[in-house]
Design a protein around this motif. Structure first.
Motif, short mmCIF file in Angstrom:
data_model
loop_
_atom_site.label_atom_id
_atom_site.label_comp_id
_atom_site.label_asym_id
_atom_site.label_seq_id
_atom_site.Cartn_x
_atom_site.Cartn_y
_atom_site.Cartn_z
N GLU A 145 0.83 -1.20 0.00
CA GLU A 145 0.00 0.00 0.00
C GLU A 145 0.87 1.26 0.00
O GLU A 145 1.94 1.28 0.61
CB GLU A 145 -0.93 0.01 1.22
CG GLU A 145 -1.96 -1.11 1.18
CD GLU A 145 -2.80 -1.09 -0.09
OE1 GLU A 145 -3.40 -0.02 -0.40
OE2 GLU A 145 -2.84 -2.12 -0.79
N PRO A 146 0.43 2.31 -0.67
CA PRO A 146 1.21 3.55 -0.71
C PRO A 146 1.28 4.21 0.66
O PRO A 146 0.35 4.12 1.46
CB PRO A 146 0.45 4.42 -1.71
CG PRO A 146 -0.94 3.89 -1.71
CD PRO A 146 -0.83 2.42 -1.45
N ASN A 147 2.38 4.86 0.92
CA ASN A 147 2.57 5.61 2.16
C ASN A 147 2.10 7.04 1.95
O ASN A 147 2.63 7.75 1.10
CB ASN A 147 4.05 5.59 2.56
CG ASN A 147 4.55 4.18 2.84
OD1 ASN A 147 4.23 3.60 3.87
ND2 ASN A 147 5.30 3.62 1.91
N GLU A 148 1.12 7.44 2.73
CA GLU A 148 0.47 8.74 2.51
C GLU A 148 0.89 9.81 3.52
O GLU A 148 0.62 10.99 3.32
CB GLU A 148 -1.06 8.58 2.58
CG GLU A 148 -1.62 7.51 1.66
CD GLU A 148 -1.60 7.90 0.19
OE1 GLU A 148 -1.05 8.96 -0.14
OE2 GLU A 148 -2.14 7.15 -0.63
N ASP A 149 1.54 9.40 4.61
CA ASP A 149 1.84 10.37 5.68
C ASP A 149 3.28 10.87 5.57
O ASP A 149 4.04 10.46 4.70
CB ASP A 149 1.58 9.75 7.06
CG ASP A 149 2.20 8.37 7.21
OD1 ASP A 149 2.68 7.80 6.19
OD2 ASP A 149 2.23 7.84 8.33
N ASN A 150 3.66 11.73 6.49
CA ASN A 150 5.00 12.31 6.53
C ASN A 150 5.96 11.28 7.12
O ASN A 150 6.04 11.11 8.34
CB ASN A 150 4.99 13.59 7.36
CG ASN A 150 6.36 14.24 7.45
OD1 ASN A 150 7.35 13.76 6.91
ND2 ASN A 150 6.41 15.38 8.14
N LEU A 151 6.69 10.60 6.26
CA LEU A 151 7.59 9.55 6.75
C LEU A 151 8.75 10.11 7.55
O LEU A 151 9.35 9.38 8.36
CB LEU A 151 8.13 8.73 5.57
CG LEU A 151 7.09 7.94 4.74
CD1 LEU A 151 7.79 7.08 3.70
CD2 LEU A 151 6.20 7.08 5.64
N ASP B 191 9.48 2.24 15.43
CA ASP B 191 8.61 1.06 15.52
C ASP B 191 7.61 1.05 14.36
O ASP B 191 7.36 0.01 13.75
CB ASP B 191 7.86 1.05 16.86
CG ASP B 191 8.77 0.75 18.04
OD1 ASP B 191 9.89 0.23 17.80
OD2 ASP B 191 8.36 1.04 19.18
N GLU B 192 7.04 2.20 14.06
CA GLU B 192 6.10 2.30 12.95
C GLU B 192 6.79 1.99 11.62
O GLU B 192 6.24 1.28 10.77
CB GLU B 192 5.50 3.71 12.92
CG GLU B 192 4.59 4.00 11.73
CD GLU B 192 3.27 3.25 11.78
OE1 GLU B 192 2.56 3.26 10.76
OE2 GLU B 192 2.97 2.66 12.83
N ARG B 193 8.00 2.52 11.45
CA ARG B 193 8.74 2.25 10.21
C ARG B 193 8.98 0.76 10.02
O ARG B 193 8.74 0.19 8.95
CB ARG B 193 10.07 3.02 10.21
CG ARG B 193 10.92 2.77 8.97
CD ARG B 193 12.29 3.41 9.08
NE ARG B 193 13.10 2.79 10.13
CZ ARG B 193 13.78 1.65 9.98
NH1 ARG B 193 13.71 0.97 8.85
NH2 ARG B 193 14.49 1.18 10.98
N ARG B 194 9.44 0.12 11.07
CA ARG B 194 9.74 -1.31 10.98
C ARG B 194 8.48 -2.13 10.75
O ARG B 194 8.48 -3.11 9.99
CB ARG B 194 10.47 -1.78 12.25
CG ARG B 194 11.95 -1.42 12.27
CD ARG B 194 12.68 -2.13 13.39
NE ARG B 194 12.28 -1.58 14.69
CZ ARG B 194 12.95 -0.62 15.34
NH1 ARG B 194 14.03 -0.08 14.79
NH2 ARG B 194 12.54 -0.16 16.50
N SER B 195 7.38 -1.74 11.39
CA SER B 195 6.14 -2.51 11.23
C SER B 195 5.62 -2.44 9.80
O SER B 195 4.96 -3.36 9.32
CB SER B 195 5.06 -1.99 12.21
OG SER B 195 4.59 -0.72 11.81
N ARG B 196 5.92 -1.37 9.10
CA ARG B 196 5.52 -1.24 7.70
C ARG B 196 6.53 -1.88 6.74
O ARG B 196 6.29 -1.93 5.54
CB ARG B 196 5.37 0.23 7.33
CG ARG B 196 4.24 0.95 8.02
CD ARG B 196 3.94 2.24 7.24
NE ARG B 196 3.46 3.30 8.11
CZ ARG B 196 3.23 4.54 7.71
NH1 ARG B 196 3.48 4.90 6.45
NH2 ARG B 196 2.77 5.45 8.56
N GLY B 197 7.66 -2.29 7.26
CA GLY B 197 8.68 -2.90 6.40
C GLY B 197 9.40 -1.90 5.54
O GLY B 197 9.92 -2.25 4.46
#
Length: 453
Positions: free
Chosen positions: A375-381, A387-393
């Motif tokens: 899925e596309p990433n829509e928020d401010n990375l 933890d959020e970054r890793r959970s999204r791979g």
């Protein structure tokens, strides 16, 4: 090889326009043009490989002092009479070795990947956004912005800063349009003294040829004013870096239909991209860390690929191997309206032939294997936690040239696409570049450590 009629017709047409000299410009591993200059009367010999070069004298062409010479073969379909020097005809060229295309030439490498795409019925359209700084080089070698009024913290789209350098901007813009490139927009970019030129996309080979010529064009008109134009990725630590974003789509050979384009309502993710386009992105993401070495191939490149660094606000440059919609915190973006994808980690030091060859190869793998990019990433990375970054791979892109080289060397796609010899040449020269940088002692180190210890 061209027919004698084709060569004669080209020669006659150039003579009628006042051309006296021909430059068959191929590039080294860094994307820097090299050539001999041939009088127009000798174009026929040049087009048959008369001009021979000692490859050992050039970076990245894989030769030793005892090797036979390489030749250059001009592309007579891409001849440009230089607007600023009409006595000269510029011809992009390929290297040949003993009568065969030389695989260590990056333009040859791109043409080989294009041939693989053609077997699937695909051509690659490419648009490259040309960002460039117009600067003064001071007596001590440092760089500065020549316009003292160009000092806004956020100077993007500033009209006053644009009009101050209208002479240079008009010269470059007029030259581009005289060549038929269809410049459709240019502006003051996000750094003081920085500008961007956006012109119509073309097939990948043509666009890469144009980027090489654009650099020469911008520098020429800057020299006329006693200034320098540079596409160096990060000339100032506290200002925006210089991108060369690659906007890519596949088209149907023969029909020219954009195979990435669909109505947003026909795309379950709503971006206006076909499944073919998503699979292409899937390949880019799979090999994103390795591709980064080609898109961002210098030590200085990785001072651009930071979230903020010494700047007072976010840098706009990607630091994640990710994709999303019209969201500039991803390395791959699908701009509003869809129909294409944009690789944002490409910077102004890119060898466009090398980067385009590898991006196309990665995209084709994604299509063959139907790789789903998720899925596309829509928020401010830039702002998400670890933890959020890793959970999204989501992986980081390499953070130094050394790290990028290691990813490049380890990825099997690179050797399959370029061959071992060209891959090893790139790794060799970029390793030397990293080591030379790492072994130097900077002014920052002297300032920080000489009185501390």
């Amino acid at each position: 090889m061209y027919s004698s009629d084709k060569i004669r017709e080209t020669q006659q047409r150039l003579a009628e326009r006042g051309v006296k000299y021909c430059v068959g410009a191929y590039v080294d591993i860094h994307g820097v043009p090299k050539a001999k200059v041939v009088p127009l009367a000798h174009l026929a010999q040049m087009a048959q490989g008369s001009e021979r070069y000692t490859g050992y004298a050039l970076d990245g062409l894989g030769q030793a002092p005892h090797d036979d010479e390489i030749t250059s073969m001009p592309d007579l379909e891409q001849v440009v009479q230089l607007p600023w020097e009409p006595r000269v005809a510029w011809m992009p060229a390929d290297n040949y070795f003993q009568g065969e295309p030389y695989r260590l030439n990056t333009r040859v490498a791109l043409k080989q990947v294009q041939a693989e795409a053609a077997k699937l019925g695909f051509g690659l359209n490419l648009g490259i956004e040309c960002e460039v700084y117009l600067l003064r080089q001071n007596a001590d070698g440092t760089l500065s912005v020549p316009n003292a009024d160009d000092k806004l913290v956020k100077p993007c789209y500033d009209v006053r800063g644009f009009l101050h350098n209208l002479t240079w901007l008009d010269q470059v813009a007029s030259c581009m349009n005289d060549l038929g490139w269809d410049l459709y927009s240019f502006d003051h970019e996000d750094g003081n003294g920085q500008y961007e030129f956006d012109f119509h996309y073309a097939d990948a080979l043509t666009m890469c040829d144009r980027l090489i010529l654009f650099r020469e064009m911008a520098k020429h008109y800057a020299r006329q004013q006693g200034l320098i134009a540079t596409m160096m990725p990060k000339p100032f630590a506290d200002r925006t870096g210089t991108g060369a974003h690659f906007n890519m789509s596949l088209y149907e050979l023969g029909g020219k239909n954009n195979l990435f384009a669909c109505a947003p309502g026909d795309d379950r993710r709503g971006l206006g991209l076909t499944e073919l386009g998503y699979h292409f992105i899937g390949g880019i993401i799979r090999h994103g860390r390795a591709l980064c070495a080609a898109f961002a191939p210098t030590v200085n490149s990785y001072k651009r690929l930071v979230r903020q660094g010494a700047m007072s606000y976010f840098s706009w440059a990607p630091v994640f191997n990710s994709y999303g919609s019209n969201n500039r915190t991803n390395s791959v973006r699908v701009p509003a309206g869809g129909g294409r994808c944009e690789s944002r980690n490409a910077d102004g030091s890119v060898n466009p032939y090398l980067a385009a060859a590898l991006a196309l190869a990665a995209g084709l793998e994604g299509i063959r294997e139907r790789i789903d990019p998720g899925e596309p990433n829509e928020d401010n990375l830039y702002a998400i936690g670890e933890d959020e970054r890793r959970s999204r791979g989501i992986e980081f892109l390499p953070q130094t040239l050394q790290e990028a080289i290691a990813s490049f060397a380890a990825d099997p796609l690179i050797e399959r696409t370029l061959g071992r010899a060209l891959r090893d040449e790139f790794v060799h020269y970029k390793t030397l570049e990293w080591e030379s940088y790492h072994l130097s002692v900077s002014a920052w180190e002297i300032e920080r450590y000489s009185h501390l210890f």
